[in-house]
Design a protein around this motif. Structure first.
Motif, PDB file in Angstrom:
ATOM      1  N   THR A   1     -26.186  11.706 -39.709  1.00 59.36           N
ATOM      2  CA  THR A   1     -27.150  12.758 -40.210  1.00 59.36           C
ATOM      3  C   THR A   1     -26.316  14.077 -41.111  1.00 59.36           C
ATOM      4  O   THR A   1     -26.840  13.981 -41.604  1.00 59.36           O
ATOM      5  CB  THR A   1     -27.968  13.589 -39.329  1.00 59.36           C
ATOM      6  OG1 THR A   1     -27.043  14.401 -38.463  1.00 59.36           O
ATOM      7  CG2 THR A   1     -29.138  11.422 -38.487  1.00 59.36           C
ATOM      8  N   GLY A   2     -25.000  13.684 -41.223  1.00 56.86           N
ATOM      9  CA  GLY A   2     -24.347  14.930 -42.716  1.00 56.86           C
ATOM     10  C   GLY A   2     -24.463  16.215 -41.541  1.00 56.86           C
ATOM     11  O   GLY A   2     -24.820  16.534 -40.222  1.00 56.86           O
ATOM     12  N   THR A   3     -25.343  16.941 -42.179  1.00 58.37           N
ATOM     13  CA  THR A   3     -25.468  18.518 -42.503  1.00 58.37           C
ATOM     14  C   THR A   3     -27.007  18.500 -41.353  1.00 58.37           C
ATOM     15  O   THR A   3     -27.232  19.839 -40.487  1.00 58.37           O
ATOM     16  CB  THR A   3     -25.629  19.165 -42.914  1.00 58.37           C
ATOM     17  OG1 THR A   3     -26.633  18.710 -44.394  1.00 58.37           O
ATOM     18  CG2 THR A   3     -24.565  19.293 -44.719  1.00 58.37           C
ATOM     19  N   LEU A   4     -27.698  17.834 -41.023  1.00 57.88           N
ATOM     20  CA  LEU A   4     -28.546  17.804 -40.238  1.00 57.88           C
ATOM     21  C   LEU A   4     -28.853  17.466 -38.769  1.00 57.88           C
ATOM     22  O   LEU A   4     -29.347  17.251 -38.190  1.00 57.88           O
ATOM     23  CB  LEU A   4     -29.861  16.998 -40.553  1.00 57.88           C
ATOM     24  CG  LEU A   4     -30.657  16.894 -42.232  1.00 57.88           C
ATOM     25  CD1 LEU A   4     -31.593  16.178 -42.856  1.00 57.88           C
ATOM     26  CD2 LEU A   4     -31.442  18.177 -42.647  1.00 57.88           C
TER      27      LEU A   4
ATOM     28  N   GLU B   1     -27.849  18.797 -36.587  1.00 55.52           N
ATOM     29  CA  GLU B   1     -28.476  20.217 -35.552  1.00 55.52           C
ATOM     30  C   GLU B   1     -30.642  19.991 -35.855  1.00 55.52           C
ATOM     31  O   GLU B   1     -31.013  20.963 -35.179  1.00 55.52           O
ATOM     32  CB  GLU B   1     -28.215  21.684 -35.418  1.00 55.52           C
ATOM     33  CG  GLU B   1     -26.777  21.606 -35.553  1.00 55.52           C
ATOM     34  CD  GLU B   1     -26.601  21.561 -33.883  1.00 55.52           C
ATOM     35  OE1 GLU B   1     -27.191  21.305 -33.156  1.00 55.52           O
ATOM     36  OE2 GLU B   1     -24.803  21.019 -34.142  1.00 55.52           O
ATOM     37  N   LYS B   2     -30.669  19.440 -36.803  1.00 55.54           N
ATOM     38  CA  LYS B   2     -31.903  20.023 -37.155  1.00 55.54           C
ATOM     39  C   LYS B   2     -33.289  18.546 -36.536  1.00 55.54           C
ATOM     40  O   LYS B   2     -34.282  18.454 -36.697  1.00 55.54           O
ATOM     41  CB  LYS B   2     -32.171  20.019 -38.507  1.00 55.54           C
ATOM     42  CG  LYS B   2     -31.826  20.964 -38.420  1.00 55.54           C
ATOM     43  CD  LYS B   2     -31.918  21.462 -40.252  1.00 55.54           C
ATOM     44  CE  LYS B   2     -31.465  23.245 -40.868  1.00 55.54           C
ATOM     45  NZ  LYS B   2     -30.090  23.280 -40.525  1.00 55.54           N
TER      46      LYS B   2
ATOM     47  N   HIS C   1     -32.960  15.333 -48.205  1.00 61.43           N
ATOM     48  CA  HIS C   1     -31.605  14.724 -47.607  1.00 61.43           C
ATOM     49  C   HIS C   1     -31.304  13.960 -46.872  1.00 61.43           C
ATOM     50  O   HIS C   1     -32.014  12.340 -47.085  1.00 61.43           O
ATOM     51  CB  HIS C   1     -31.440  15.265 -46.181  1.00 61.43           C
ATOM     52  CG  HIS C   1     -30.918  16.815 -46.412  1.00 61.43           C
ATOM     53  ND1 HIS C   1     -29.859  17.701 -46.586  1.00 61.43           N
ATOM     54  CD2 HIS C   1     -31.828  17.354 -46.926  1.00 61.43           C
ATOM     55  CE1 HIS C   1     -29.945  18.332 -46.393  1.00 61.43           C
ATOM     56  NE2 HIS C   1     -30.740  18.838 -46.782  1.00 61.43           N
TER      57      HIS C   1
END
Length: 432
Positions: free
Chosen positions: A197-200, A202-203, A235
């Motif tokens: 999920t890369g930068t996601l 935490e989301k 994303h």
């Protein structure tokens, strides 16, 4: 005195005959012992080589079977099986020097001999192997004089997963929903499914579930959850599936889609005679231009999608224009007021964003419109000077991008612009 030698001679002859019979019996016993010993030694020395085979469903598998370390005569090679499809021990294939390979109890052309009878090699090949073929195969060599010698060959199957990735129609909101689903269906052993999920990280979060089927395969489902905001829209995430039946891990990419209706409609200048309608929406909005109170389109105006172009500078084109942006999830509108005088095109966007170069002109035009409105209200009697002050009865024009404006009121208030303002407008236009 003479009888004694005779007696002795007879007795001696008896012993000689008895000894001869004893020697002959011992010889036969010795020969039998040697034969049994040799047979036992030969039987213990020979070997039937097989194996434990694991293959992927749908492929071609080789069941090895070879006899070594013997000089006995080979009379027949036989194959038996006990599988998912044949749960009882089943003779299905024989090979002899006279008749070659033959099917027993039914023909199955997927089997083929790849060994050589003369080399005591009974290996066979099975093509397009399925789960029903999984089980234990027995290879039997029949020798003379020692008899049957066998080995068992377990066949285990791997089943690759059928993978898929689907997205769920997440609509902009504040509640957590399923964004995408990754499935690895019908695998053996169960597949491993994970998300990149890369930068996601935490989301979003993933939840996994599995279902085991009667044929021994398993379906694994992994769902990706998150709050559908504009921040995560567009994303890219990846679903990665690994399984021993796959030659390499399988990676599927997915672009998160968060759907929402047009949010704010802005009208900007594209060129000196054309304007473009812009909005933010997913999926992309369709644009419709209208002229409230008039048939549209009309001569002198061209509409191409989000673009409105004026082909002539006719005062007949003066007035209010509406741009409506819409998709499956809703719609929104913006307005543009156009006034042409002496070959100059003046515009005021309502609900749209003006470029910086129009800032000064917009302020001037607003002042002119306000003056015209005051003059109109005064002439119509709605503006009355009273003792102690002035009372104004006028409506404010809402300059937002919602679809509930009153375009006719906007148009009426600005159409009364006096001719004496033309000079001032022209001067402003030249200064742009």
């Amino acid at each position: 005195m003479e009888a004694l030698p005779v007696f002795v001679s007879l007795r001696s002859n008896f012993y000689e005959r008895s000894s001869s019979r004893q020697v002959s019996g011992c010889t036969r016993l010795t020969l039998l012992f040697v034969l049994i010993f040799n047979l036992s030694r030969c039987s213990s020395a020979l070997r039937v080589i097989g194996g434990n085979i694991t293959e992927v469903q749908g492929e071609t598998v080789v069941l090895p079977c070879k006899l070594i370390d013997t000089t006995e005569t080979l009379t027949q090679i036989s194959w038996q099986r006990m599988t998912r499809g044949k749960p009882q021990n089943d003779n299905f294939y024989t090979i002899t020097s006279q008749n070659g390979p033959q099917f027993v109890n039914g023909r199955d052309d997927r089997f083929q001999i790849i060994g050589n009878f003369s080399d005591k090699n009974g290996s066979i090949q099975l093509s397009n192997v399925t789960l029903l073929d999984e089980g234990v195969y027995t290879c039997i060599f029949t020798l003379f004089p020692s008899g049957n010698h066998e080995t068992k060959i377990p066949l285990n199957l791997l089943v690759p997963p059928v993978t898929s990735l689907s997205h769920n129609h997440a609509v902009l909101g504040n509640e957590e929903v399923s964004l995408a689903t990754c499935t690895a269906a019908g695998s053996r052993p169960p597949a491993e499914v994970r998300w990149l999920t890369g930068t996601l990280a935490e989301k979003v979060r993933a939840t996994d579930s599995s279902t085991q089927h009667s044929n021994g395969t398993t379906t694994t489902v992994s769902s990706l959850f998150g709050v559908p905001t504009k921040e995560i829209n567009q994303h890219v995430v990846q679903c990665v599936v690994t399984n021993p039946a796959l030659s390499k891990e399988e990676t599927m990419s997915f672009t998160i889609q968060v759907y929402f209706s047009p949010m704010g409609v802005y009208i900007g200048e594209k060129s000196k005679d054309s304007f473009r309608c812009v909005t933010e929406a997913n999926p992309s909005a369709n644009f419709t231009w209208r002229r409230p109170g008039h048939s549209f389109p009309q001569p002198g105006v061209r509409v191409e999608g989000a673009t409105l172009q004026f082909l002539s500078m006719s005062s007949d084109l003066n007035g209010l224009y509406q741009c409506e942006a819409s998709n499956l999830y809703g719609k929104d509108s913006g307005y543009l007021y156009v006034h042409m005088t002496s070959g100059f095109l003046l515009d005021t966007p309502y609900g749209g964003a003006c470029s910086a170069c129009w800032a000064l002109f917009s302020l001037l035009l607003i002042a002119i419109v306000a003056a015209a409105a005051v003059w109109y209200l005064y002439k119509s009697g709605k503006l009355t000077r009273m003792p102690g002050g002035t009372r104004e009865e006028m409506q404010k024009v809402r300059k937002t991008s919602s679809g509930s404006e009153e375009p006719q009121r906007v148009e009426e208030e600005v159409e009364e612009e006096a001719d004496e303002t033309a000079v001032a407008v022209q001067e402003t236009q030249r200064s742009r």
